[in-house]
Design an enzyme around this catalytic site. Structure first.
Site, short mmCIF file in Angstrom:
data_model
loop_
_atom_site.label_atom_id
_atom_site.label_comp_id
_atom_site.label_asym_id
_atom_site.label_seq_id
_atom_site.Cartn_x
_atom_site.Cartn_y
_atom_site.Cartn_z
N HIS A 98 -14.93 10.50 26.62
CA HIS A 98 -14.11 9.92 27.68
C HIS A 98 -13.40 8.65 27.18
CE1 HIS A 98 -13.43 7.39 31.26
NE2 HIS A 98 -13.05 8.54 31.79
N CYS A 111 6.13 7.47 -10.82
CA CYS A 111 5.18 7.18 -9.74
C CYS A 111 4.57 5.79 -9.87
CB CYS A 111 4.09 8.25 -9.69
SG CYS A 111 3.08 8.28 -11.18
C1 PEP Z 1 1.20 3.60 -13.81
O1 PEP Z 1 0.61 3.25 -14.82
O2 PEP Z 1 2.37 3.28 -13.50
C2 PEP Z 1 0.50 4.44 -12.83
C3 PEP Z 1 1.12 4.97 -11.80
O3 PEP Z 1 -0.85 4.60 -13.01
P1 PEP Z 1 -1.93 3.47 -12.63
O4 PEP Z 1 -1.24 2.37 -11.92
O5 PEP Z 1 -2.94 4.15 -11.80
O6 PEP Z 1 -2.47 3.10 -13.97
#
Ligand code: PEP
Ligand code: MG
Length: 808
Positions: A430, A760
């Site tokens: 609830h 990334c």
């Molecule tokens: C990087 O090195 O840019 C990466 C994405 O890996 P981490 O930051 O986990 O080492």
């Protein structure tokens, strides 16, 4: 006219078109039986309804209309005399007698129902289904009484009469007053339904979307032993299953992406009552009993049952064309499952889908409590502890309401609260349901909030960190971001997300991302597993304290290894589910030795290194004697995710791969563990974060399906700057020409070799304009943290149109 077929309607003749006659609850049961029973073997207990016409017939044949109206006229505007007026109204209904034709119709219908079930006197549940003439689909949830386990015609008539009288419970009267319903225009239809002996089995609730984020690709199923009341009221912490809908029809898979064992401290069962007590409702017909240790250690639902319920949920959701809130019950310990109620889920599905609001916390104080997060908001305020509904007057407006659990009597104070924290209850309690409706953050099922928190103490209630909710001491800084999703441009370059926290992953499903470019496995290990994989394989080699912790955390799992593999697969599954069917790149673990050593039992397996950043990390571990077996567990987690759950959008990525020889060795170990590149569509990526990856890009490209540039490590190793050094922080510049040269070079080499390349690292998340440079280099994808997604998308779109303009 009051012929038997206007007074009584079997469930299989009911549907939404009969709403005005039988109220929302009965109409929806009828709709389920009539249109869905049998689909996916869906079972709904049989029954019949006494219609609104039957109610009015009962009232008029006893000349009750004027008497009820007279009693209602005495109700004072401030409802001070509510208890007295309510009691008088109920007594009027209870003192009335059943007209003969209605008695006969109920008796006939009951006998026919018993016959159909092959019983002489079938045990039935008698439930209310109120209906208002001017608003036939008003919910009236929880206002009236139900009567369970009723047998025989006399008992049934008495139960129906008490059910009719419950149209005038004090809470129903005050609910109608507050909503402006005319009392004498609301009728009560009664549902008489075959009893499901959930007291001997189990029961719970299923939502066909994620109730906290509105994510519509999962079902959330809660389950507890005994009658479902405890789950609904939140007096127990139930088990929870999260099922991924898109793969439900693939019978070869088990798309259960999360399982949480609830404490289920008690179960609600029937009491042995005298017939009189049962009928007068003087004694509660149910009671709570403590569960046994074996019951607490076991899931109420098997995987097969959870999947069956989820398939039924899918059928029901598709039929209604909207997200649904469904109650289920199991008849006896191993008996069949039934759907006992289904209604539209109104809160999440009613929310503005064009916007995404997020809360972020800074400067938090010490964590005081942990529970389930309801909603995604965070708020600070003074605590007000109230244990009993009788004390609710003490509540201070705008305070954080802290209590054991709530019921409908608590709603007035809940409305005045800034947040709610309870000792008990799951997502369908609830407290959870009302908090969601009110848009308040709530942390439920903390176990000890009423003991831990003190009146007046300022706390921060946070539901902004994913599934788990936390209460912190003091006032944290809270930043709110409001994203208008319609303002996000579309781009040719793929913009993906870096997601690390399984708990918070579902928060981001509304962002139009092209997948997950980086899911760091080590984050899932540290948050979701906490134990070093080698310690799970060799617990005898770790210290006593770690052994105890390992035993405690792995309780309920077949063995320590299953704990690792299951938890890893489940943690990653949430991330993979959010992006499905877009790609999700899971990077195998990339802790440094000091970080691995910090895992439970980790110290026994990790060397002491002077410079872990350049040490025993990434690819080199996977084929080493010291970690190969741990890596095998990582591979098993990936296989469970892809092969058993069916999340084959997952790709694997190898970090910190220093040489081509290393690449070959790692790929060979993976293949030994059943992860063969190219088999079953498995793609394997490599991070480009060591200068050798750039220099020998064409060789690496022969061994992998793509590169993902890790600008963090690539900057460190190109400029020779320790990325952890505060002294050198100024020199750490991902936009330095040397780093840019590395990036543009590898993009060119990758494309020449015919493989994809993305980035990334943190650079575009911190400096969204850097995305423009990457677009100019012709990068295929950019993966960023969710908070910078919108800005990066905008920069990418601008860079793309500038390029287009230049080309024209
Ligand atoms: C990087 O090195 O840019 C990466 C994405 O890996 P981490 O930051 O986990 O080492
Ligand atoms: Mg890196």
């Amino acid at each position: 006219m009051t012929t038997a077929d206007t007074l009584i309607l079997p469930f299989d003749e009911l549907g939404s078109e009969r709403l005005a006659e039988v109220g929302g609850k009965n109409a929806s049961l009828g709709e389920l039986i009539r249109t869905l029973a049998g689909k996916e073997d869906l079972r709904v207990p049989d029954g019949f309804a006494l219609t609104a016409t039957a109610y009015w017939h009962f009232i008029h044949s006893n000349d009750l209309h004027a008497q009820l109206q007279g009693a209602l006229d005495d109700l004072q505007p401030d409802m001070r005399n509510l208890a007295k007026v309510g009691a008088r109204l109920r007594q009027l209904v209870l003192d009335a007698s059943w007209p003969d034709d209605l008695t006969a119709a109920v008796a006939d219908a009951y006998r026919a129902l018993s016959r159909r079930a092959g019983k002489r006197q079938l045990a039935v549940a008698v439930r209310s289904s109120a209906t208002a003439e001017d608003l036939p689909d008003a919910s009236f949830a929880g206002q009236h009484d139900s009567f369970l386990n009723i047998r025989g015609v006399d008992a049934l008539l008495a139960a129906c009469q008490h059910c009719l009288a419950s149209l005038f419970t004090d809470r129903a009267i005050s609910y109608r007053e507050s909503r402006g319903f005319a009392h004498m225009k609301v009728a009560l239809s009664v549902g008489v339904q075959q009893m499901v002996r959930a007291d001997q089995g189990g029961a719970g609730v299923m939502f066909t979307i994620d109730t906290e984020t509105g994510f519509d690709k999962v079902m959330r199923i809660t389950a507890a032993w005994g009658l479902g009341e405890n789950v609904v009221q939140g007096t127990v912490n139930p088990d929870e299953h999260l099922v991924f809908k898109p793969l439900l029809q693939d019978r070869a898979r088990i798309p259960i992406i999360d399982r949480q064992l609830g404490s289920k401290a008690q179960k609600m069962v029937y009491r042995r009552l005298s017939r009189k007590d049962l009928l007068t409702n003087r004694e509660p017909p149910t009671q709570n009993r403590p569960t046994t240790a074996a019951e607490r250690a076991r899931y109420v639902l098997s995987d097969d049952e959870a999947l069956q319920l989820a398939r039924w949920g899918q059928v029901i959701e598709q039929h209604y064309g909207m997200p649904m809130d469904i109650e289920w019950a199991r008849d006896g310990r191993e008996g069949p499952l039934y759907i006992v109620q289904a209604r539209p889920e109104t809160i999440e599905s009613g929310r503005d889908r064009g916007r995404l609001r997020t809360w972020q916390l800074g400067n938090r104080g010490p964590r005081l409590l942990r529970g389930l997060a309801i909603g995604a908001a965070a708020v600070s305020g003074p605590v007000c502890v109230i244990r009993k509904a009788a004390d609710i007057e003490r509540f201070v407006d705008g305070a954080v309401l802290v209590t054991t659990s709530t019921d409908p009597d608590w709603v007035p104070v809940m409305k005045r609260a800034a947040a709610i924290v309870t000792d008990h209850g799951g997502r369908t309690s609830h407290a959870a349901i009302v908090s969601r409706e009110l848009g308040l953050p709530a942390v439920v099922g903390t176990g000890k909030a009423t003991e831990t928190l003190k009146g007046g103490q300022v706390v921060t209630v946070s539901c902004a960190e994913g599934d788990q909710g936390f209460v912190y001491d003091g006032e944290a800084t809270i930043t709110v971001q409001d994203i208008d999703l319609s303002e996000i441009p579309s781009t040719d370059t793929k913009v993906m997300l870096n997601l690390a926290s399984p708990a918070a992953a579902l928060n981001w499903w509304r962002l139009p991302a092209d997948g997950v470019g980086l899911a760091r496995m080590e984050f899932v290990i540290s948050n979701h597993i906490r134990i070093h994989p080698m310690a799970l394989l060799h617990p005898e080699q770790v210290d006593r304290k770690s052994q105890r912790l390992i035993r405690r955390l792995t309780k309920g799992y077949a063995d320590p290894v299953t704990y690792f593999v299951d938890r890893l697969a489940q943690g990653l599954a949430r991330i993979a589910a959010v992006a499905y069917p877009h790609p999700v790149i899971v990077r195998m673990s990339d802790f440094k030795t000091n970080e691995y050593a910090n895992l439970i039992g980790g110290a026994a397996f990790e060397p002491q290194e002077e410079n872990p950043m350049l040490g025993f990390r990434g690819a080199s571990r996977y084929y080493s004697d010291a970690y190969r077996d741990g890596f095998a567990l990582e591979c098993r987690g990936i296989r469970q995710l892809r092969e058993q759950m069916g999340l084959d959008n997952v790709k694997v990525m190898i970090p910190f791969c220093r040489s081509v020889k290393e690449a070959d060795r790692v790929l060979a170990v993976m293949a030994e563990e059943g992860l063969v590149r190219g088999q079953e569509g498995l793609e394997v990526y490599v991070m480009c974060e060591v200068p050798s990856n750039v220099v020998l890009a064409s060789d690496f490209a022969k061994r992998f399906d793509g590169f993902s540039i890790g600008s963090n490590d690539l900057t460190q190793l190109t400029l020779g700057v320790d990325r952890d050094s505060a002294t050198l922080a100024e020199l750490f510049d991902e936009q330095d020409d040397a780093v840019k040269w590395m990036i543009s070079t590898v993009i060119k080499s990758a494309h020449e070799a015919g493989v994809r390349v993305g980035l990334c690292g943190q650079a575009p998340s911190d400096h969204p304009a850097f995305a423009g440079y990457l677009v100019d280099c012709g990068i295929d994808s950019i993966s960023v943290t969710p908070d910078s997604f919108v800005a990066v998308k905008q920069h990418v779109a601008a860079a793309e149109s500038a390029r287009q303009g230049a080309a024209d």
